[in-house]
Scaffold this motif. Sequence first.
Motif, short mmCIF file in Angstrom:
data_model
loop_
_atom_site.label_atom_id
_atom_site.label_comp_id
_atom_site.label_asym_id
_atom_site.label_seq_id
_atom_site.Cartn_x
_atom_site.Cartn_y
_atom_site.Cartn_z
N ASP A 108 31.86 4.46 12.33
CA ASP A 108 33.12 4.76 11.64
C ASP A 108 32.94 5.78 10.52
O ASP A 108 33.86 6.07 9.79
N ASP A 109 31.74 6.38 10.41
CA ASP A 109 31.56 7.49 9.47
C ASP A 109 31.90 8.83 10.12
O ASP A 109 31.56 9.88 9.60
N LYS A 110 32.58 8.78 11.27
CA LYS A 110 33.06 9.95 12.02
C LYS A 110 31.94 10.71 12.71
O LYS A 110 32.05 11.90 12.98
N THR A 111 30.83 10.01 13.03
CA THR A 111 29.74 10.65 13.75
C THR A 111 29.38 9.87 15.01
O THR A 111 29.62 8.66 15.10
N ALA A 112 28.78 10.59 15.95
CA ALA A 112 28.14 9.99 17.11
C ALA A 112 26.75 10.60 17.17
O ALA A 112 26.59 11.82 17.03
N LYS A 113 25.74 9.77 17.34
CA LYS A 113 24.36 10.25 17.34
C LYS A 113 23.73 10.00 18.69
O LYS A 113 23.89 8.93 19.27
N LEU A 114 23.01 11.01 19.17
CA LEU A 114 22.26 10.91 20.42
C LEU A 114 20.82 10.57 20.06
O LEU A 114 20.16 11.32 19.32
N TRP A 115 20.33 9.44 20.58
CA TRP A 115 18.99 8.96 20.27
C TRP A 115 18.12 8.98 21.52
O TRP A 115 18.58 8.67 22.61
N GLU A 116 16.85 9.33 21.32
CA GLU A 116 15.85 9.19 22.37
C GLU A 116 15.28 7.77 22.22
O GLU A 116 14.72 7.43 21.17
N VAL A 117 15.45 6.95 23.25
CA VAL A 117 15.12 5.53 23.14
C VAL A 117 13.63 5.30 22.90
O VAL A 117 13.25 4.52 22.02
N VAL A 118 12.76 5.97 23.63
CA VAL A 118 11.32 5.71 23.54
C VAL A 118 10.77 6.02 22.16
O VAL A 118 9.99 5.25 21.60
N THR A 119 11.19 7.14 21.58
CA THR A 119 10.64 7.56 20.28
C THR A 119 11.48 7.09 19.10
O THR A 119 11.00 7.09 17.97
N GLY A 120 12.76 6.73 19.33
CA GLY A 120 13.65 6.37 18.25
C GLY A 120 14.11 7.57 17.44
O GLY A 120 14.61 7.42 16.33
N ARG A 121 13.97 8.77 18.01
CA ARG A 121 14.31 10.01 17.31
C ARG A 121 15.78 10.36 17.54
O ARG A 121 16.27 10.30 18.66
N CYS A 122 16.47 10.70 16.47
CA CYS A 122 17.85 11.19 16.58
C CYS A 122 17.78 12.65 17.02
O CYS A 122 17.25 13.50 16.31
N MET A 123 18.32 12.93 18.21
CA MET A 123 18.23 14.27 18.78
C MET A 123 19.41 15.15 18.38
O MET A 123 19.28 16.36 18.31
N LYS A 124 20.56 14.54 18.12
CA LYS A 124 21.76 15.33 17.81
C LYS A 124 22.76 14.44 17.10
O LYS A 124 22.91 13.27 17.42
N VAL A 143 34.82 7.29 15.09
CA VAL A 143 34.49 7.10 16.50
C VAL A 143 34.85 5.67 16.89
O VAL A 143 34.50 4.72 16.19
N LYS A 144 35.57 5.53 17.99
CA LYS A 144 36.01 4.20 18.43
C LYS A 144 35.24 3.69 19.63
O LYS A 144 35.13 2.49 19.85
N CYS A 145 34.71 4.62 20.46
CA CYS A 145 34.05 4.19 21.69
C CYS A 145 33.12 5.31 22.18
O CYS A 145 33.44 6.49 22.04
N VAL A 146 31.98 4.93 22.75
CA VAL A 146 31.09 5.88 23.41
C VAL A 146 30.75 5.33 24.79
O VAL A 146 30.62 4.12 24.96
N ALA A 147 30.62 6.21 25.78
CA ALA A 147 30.29 5.78 27.14
C ALA A 147 29.61 6.91 27.89
O ALA A 147 29.94 8.08 27.70
N TRP A 148 28.66 6.56 28.73
CA TRP A 148 28.00 7.52 29.60
C TRP A 148 28.70 7.53 30.94
O TRP A 148 29.25 6.52 31.39
N CYS A 149 28.63 8.66 31.63
CA CYS A 149 29.14 8.77 33.00
C CYS A 149 28.34 7.81 33.88
O CYS A 149 27.11 7.76 33.79
N PRO A 150 29.00 7.03 34.74
CA PRO A 150 28.27 6.09 35.58
C PRO A 150 27.40 6.76 36.64
O PRO A 150 26.50 6.14 37.20
N ASN A 151 27.62 8.05 36.90
CA ASN A 151 26.79 8.80 37.85
C ASN A 151 25.53 9.23 37.12
O ASN A 151 25.55 10.15 36.31
N SER A 152 24.40 8.59 37.41
CA SER A 152 23.17 8.84 36.66
C SER A 152 22.58 10.22 36.92
O SER A 152 21.67 10.64 36.21
#
Length: 72
Positions: A30-46, A54-63
Amino acid sequence: MSFVMKIKQNNRIVGLNLDGSLTLSFLGSDDKTAKLWEVVTGRCMKTLTFTDKVKCVAWCPNSSLSLAAIAT
């Protein structure tokens, strides 16, 4: 499968979603950001900044696509 992310954040987290390969995660806040994280390293990429909370985030189901939707 489970994982732990330690995040220093003063704002409410409103969405956490993993991609199909379980290597990337989007976290919306709710601070008006969405962060992309790399799971293995825990690094914020973007960090994406929006004009509203931000109210909701979702990935495309097509991997085979690296596509995410973020609702504000």
